[in-house]
Write a protein that holds these residues in place. Structure first.
Motif, short mmCIF file in Angstrom:
data_model
loop_
_atom_site.label_atom_id
_atom_site.label_comp_id
_atom_site.label_asym_id
_atom_site.label_seq_id
_atom_site.Cartn_x
_atom_site.Cartn_y
_atom_site.Cartn_z
N VAL A 227 -51.25 -81.19 -13.94
CA VAL A 227 -50.91 -80.62 -15.25
C VAL A 227 -50.59 -79.13 -15.05
O VAL A 227 -51.44 -78.35 -14.63
N PRO A 229 -48.63 -76.41 -17.38
CA PRO A 229 -47.88 -76.12 -18.62
C PRO A 229 -46.73 -75.13 -18.39
O PRO A 229 -45.71 -75.20 -19.04
N ARG A 297 -49.83 -85.64 -6.46
CA ARG A 297 -50.17 -87.03 -6.68
C ARG A 297 -50.27 -87.76 -5.34
O ARG A 297 -49.41 -87.60 -4.47
N ILE B 12 -55.74 -93.49 -20.90
CA ILE B 12 -55.28 -92.21 -20.33
C ILE B 12 -54.86 -92.41 -18.88
O ILE B 12 -53.84 -91.90 -18.43
N ARG B 16 -51.10 -91.71 -17.33
CA ARG B 16 -50.86 -90.81 -16.19
C ARG B 16 -50.18 -91.56 -15.04
O ARG B 16 -49.42 -90.96 -14.28
N ALA B 19 -46.57 -91.40 -15.82
CA ALA B 19 -46.02 -90.08 -15.49
C ALA B 19 -45.80 -89.94 -13.99
O ALA B 19 -44.79 -89.41 -13.54
N GLY B 20 -46.75 -90.46 -13.21
CA GLY B 20 -46.68 -90.30 -11.76
C GLY B 20 -45.70 -91.23 -11.08
O GLY B 20 -45.14 -90.90 -10.05
N LYS B 44 -54.39 -86.31 -24.96
CA LYS B 44 -55.57 -86.23 -24.10
C LYS B 44 -55.20 -86.31 -22.62
O LYS B 44 -55.87 -85.75 -21.78
N ALA B 45 -54.14 -87.04 -22.32
CA ALA B 45 -53.75 -87.22 -20.92
C ALA B 45 -53.04 -85.99 -20.35
O ALA B 45 -53.21 -85.68 -19.18
N PHE B 46 -52.25 -85.29 -21.18
CA PHE B 46 -51.34 -84.29 -20.62
C PHE B 46 -51.51 -82.86 -21.14
O PHE B 46 -50.97 -81.94 -20.56
N ARG B 47 -52.19 -82.65 -22.26
CA ARG B 47 -52.38 -81.28 -22.74
C ARG B 47 -53.32 -80.54 -21.79
O ARG B 47 -54.21 -81.17 -21.23
N PRO B 48 -53.13 -79.22 -21.58
CA PRO B 48 -52.22 -78.34 -22.33
C PRO B 48 -50.76 -78.40 -21.88
O PRO B 48 -49.95 -77.62 -22.36
N GLY B 49 -50.41 -79.32 -20.97
CA GLY B 49 -49.02 -79.46 -20.58
C GLY B 49 -48.21 -80.21 -21.64
O GLY B 49 -48.76 -80.72 -22.61
N PRO B 52 -44.77 -85.79 -20.42
CA PRO B 52 -43.70 -86.01 -19.43
C PRO B 52 -42.70 -87.05 -19.90
O PRO B 52 -42.02 -87.67 -19.10
#
Lengths: 415, 296
Positions: A227, A229, A297, B12, B16, B19-20, B44-49, B52
């Motif tokens: 992650v 941001p 990953r 979650i 992910r 995303a991966g 929940k999975a990606f914040r604060p980003g 994707p």
């Protein structure tokens, strides 16, 4: 409240789907419009009662043939527990679907036909239960109504199975005599088998302990996603997202990043943008490390005090799903958590005879076979052997040409 | 962990993995409670980003206005990208022919628009809010469900899916439908919505509405619904238990104004959630057939 995941296994016509249908029906988990649909479908048993198997046979081809082809998942709950049932096919040709359901189950309910006793499919499914290290085994001797609820029949089958369990090294096996069709010992204690002193099936399911004590091997954290941001206020934010295997991951702990072997320290644990001191087994979290290291990953973060193996060759049991036999001259892909690496099967050690548990040498491994192999991989894999840390001792094999999952392995030892 | 924690952590994890493993995924967003729950899980999975993936809405044009305004507000709050595929465009392009008559619905047409949208943007994975407890064909589907280049599901040739290791490898042109809340029941979703205080469109709660009786079920009166003198029209206290478009989702009599009321109503219901879905009632294998065509 917790969730018990269990699978029903057995040969064709052992009455798996009927058993689940009965369990759902007698716990009032079947709703009016679903019942109406069943009645409309008009599938009857020989004695004129509604065929409950139709509750789980969700595909047209299954209903036409009256067989189960693929796993169906069913959900119900009582005041004591939530349940997820995997209703798995009995036909040998659909073993891969049975394994799919079994791999995520805490308990396997093996149905044995009281008239037939322990047969090859019973042995195959028991073998797979051992291979997948399912925590508990329950043998339901079904169709007791067809043998006049005779105690001796039950005791004989139990004795047979005990021999098999001892041979396979299966522990924690329990036994219940039932008639799924008539509802004996499913939800209600059977009056026709008052000789059986144990629980009815539902009582058993509601009360068994299946959370085994965690090993002292610490934890493993395969990184799924980074992650970042990259906003002005979070310019330096770099969190590693993943799901914790095992317990004891906490702030301040010294860690290793595998396969690189670089050292670091857990600086912060975040769940849902809140800070925690410690993460539990099975939680999806974001971990921050104290220094800038190269992690992406596929890497695994482990406790420096309890690292995993990190090797390029090992021995594993394999269950093969593809029509094409395992080819030792071909490259495959191995997916172990978030990491995918190229591998070759350097040697087929032997194949198991599912019926006798004997080892056969010098044969190939084909569809539905179970065997033991040596694997060589292109990169180090941070694994544990299955006996030490089951969640980190398993992987799937993918054929890169078809992209299909052709096998499943459990790692038995470092080569 | 409590069972909701367990289900949440699993969902979650699955998000992910998407995303991966994929280059160009999307989250299918209908404005219903299940996809709203997915958006909450994605936070929940990606914040604060950032997410994707974009959110993708397949718009039949027959929406509840409440759903659309909710959608637009949610997107504004999230700051994420929304892509809308319009069934009307597929009709205008002559790719599909609109049904006629009183029971006309665009439900079946949206599969074509969905497949076109997937192709247009090159999505290799589409996350959906389908649950296995909803319907018996869905009870059979994998978490990573591979579709061929025509969008078809082949239920007899599903990949083995062991433990929590999800194989998302595909050939060009194929795509994967991903179902992170496969193992949730309807009641789990509502209990989670309550626990997490997730906002929902107002039509999930009891309200007064003009409704028309169709095949034994109350449908919301709408400009595109043919209503004539033979129809029974009423003004009732109703809510929607499941939200598709207006032509395929029936209302249920309800006085449930709060989440606790809804949870109690579902707990004591003797009818399943999809009992109010006209699209499932066409035949025994209605869902399976639509899934084979590419429906999500």
């Amino acid at each position: 409240m917790d969730i018990l995941k269990f699978i029903t296994a057995g040969s064709v016509d052992d009455g798996k789907s009927t058993l689940i249908g009965r369990l759902l029906y007698d716990t009032n988990s079947v709703l009016d419009d679903q019942l109406e649909a069943i009645k409309k479908a008009n599938r009857k048993n020989n004695d004129g009662t509604v065929d409950l198997a139709i509750l789980t046979d969700g595909l047209k081809a299954e209903r036409e043939q009256g067989i189960t082809i693929d796993v169906a998942y069913k959900y119900f709950q009582t005041t004591r527990r939530k349940f997820i049932i995997a209703d798995a096919p009995g036909h040998i040709q659909y073993t891969r679907n049975m394994v799919t359901g079994a791999s995520n189950s805490d308990l396997i309910v093996i149905l044995v036909d009281a008239r037939k006793g322990v047969i090859e499919q019973t042995k195959r499914h028991s073998f797979l239960a051992k291979l997948l290290s399912i925590k508990k085994v329950l043998v339901c001797v079904n169709k007791m109504d067809m043998v006049d609820y005779n105690e001796q029949v039950f005791e004989d089958i139990k004795a047979d199975y005990e021999l098999l369990a001892a041979k396979l090294g299966l522990e924690n096996v329990d036994y219940i005599p039932v008639s799924a069709l008539k509802g004996d010992n499913i939800v209600h204690q059977s009056l026709r088998m008052s000789w059986h002193k144990g629980n009815a099936l539902l009582d058993y399911l509601e009360t068994i302990e299946f959370q085994v004590a965690k090993s002292s091997k610490g934890w493993r954290f395969p990184v799924q996603w980074v992650v970042r941001p990259q906003t002005d206020d979070l310019h330096d934010y770099r969190g590693y997202a993943g799901r914790v295997l095992g317990s004891g991951l906490r702030v301040g702990e010294k860690v290793l990043i595998l396969p690189s072997g670089v050292q670091s320290t857990i600086e912060r644990i975040e769940i849902n943008q809140q800070i925690f001191e410690e993460a539990e087994d099975g939680q999806s979290v974001i971990v921050h490390l104290s220094n800038d290291v190269d992690i992406s990953r596929g890497d695994t973060i482990v406790s420096a005090a309890h690292p995993t193996h990190s090797e390029r060759s090992f021995e594993a049991n394999i269950s093969w799903f593809d029509n094409k036999p395992l080819d030792t001259t071909q490259q495959y892909l191995l997916q172990h958590h978030s990491q995918t690496v190229k591998i070759k099967v350097s040697e087929v050690l032997f194949k198991y005879d599912v019926n006798t548990q004997e080892q056969h040498y010098g044969t190939e491994i084909g569809l539905n076979d179970i065997g033991k192999i040596c694997i060589k991989s292109a990169n180090e894999i941070p694994f544990d052997v299955q006996a030490d840390f089951p969640e980190n001792g398993r992987a799937i094999i993918i054929d890169p040409r078809s992209n299909i999952t052709v096998g499943a392995i459990t790692i038995e030892n470092v080569a | 962990m409590d069972y909701l924690d367990h289900l949440e952590a699993e969902a979650i994890y699955i998000l992910r993995e998407v995303a991966g493993q994929f280059e160009n995924p999307a989250l299918l967003f209908s404005g219903g409670k299940d996809s709203i729950t997915l958006v909450h899980l994605a936070k929940k999975a990606f914040r604060p980003g950032k997410f994707p993936f974009p959110l993708v809405h397949i718009d039949t044009g027959h929406n509840f206005p409440e759903t659309i305004s909710f959608r637009d507000q949610l997107i504004a709050e999230l700051g994420e990208k929304l892509i809308v595929g319009y069934v009307q465009d597929s009709i205008d392009q002559g790719k599909v022919v609109e049904q006629t008559g009183k029971n006309a619905s665009r439900n079946a047409l949206q599969t074509v628009t969905l497949l076109d949208t997937i192709e247009q943007y090159g999505f290799d994975a589409c996350i959906g809010g389908a649950r296995r407890d909803e319907e018996k064909a869905r009870a059979k589907e994998r978490i990573f469900s591979v579709r061929d280049e025509f969008g078809q599901w082949d239920p007899k040739r599903q990949r083995p899916e062991l433990w929590n290791i999800l194989n998302g490898r595909i050939h060009k042109g194929e795509n994967v439908r991903v179902f992170p809340i496969s193992n949730w029941t309807e009641l789990d979703v509502w209990n989670y919505i309550k626990r997490e205080n997730i906002a929902l469109p107002s039509i999930y709660f009891s309200h007064q509405r003009e409704v028309v009786l169709r095949n034994g079920q109350w449908m919301a009166a709408a400009p595109f619904l043919q209503i004539d003198d033979t129809d029974t029209v009423d003004y009732k206290s109703v809510r929607f238990r499941t939200v598709g478009d207006m032509t395929c989702t029936a209302a249920v009599d309800s006085e449930a104004v709060a989440l606790d009321d809804i949870i109690e109503e579902i707990r004591s219901s003797t009818i399943s959630e999809r009992g109010a879905r006209i699209d499932d009632k066409v035949s025994e294998a209605a869902m399976e057939e639509r899934k084979k065509q590419g429906y999500f």
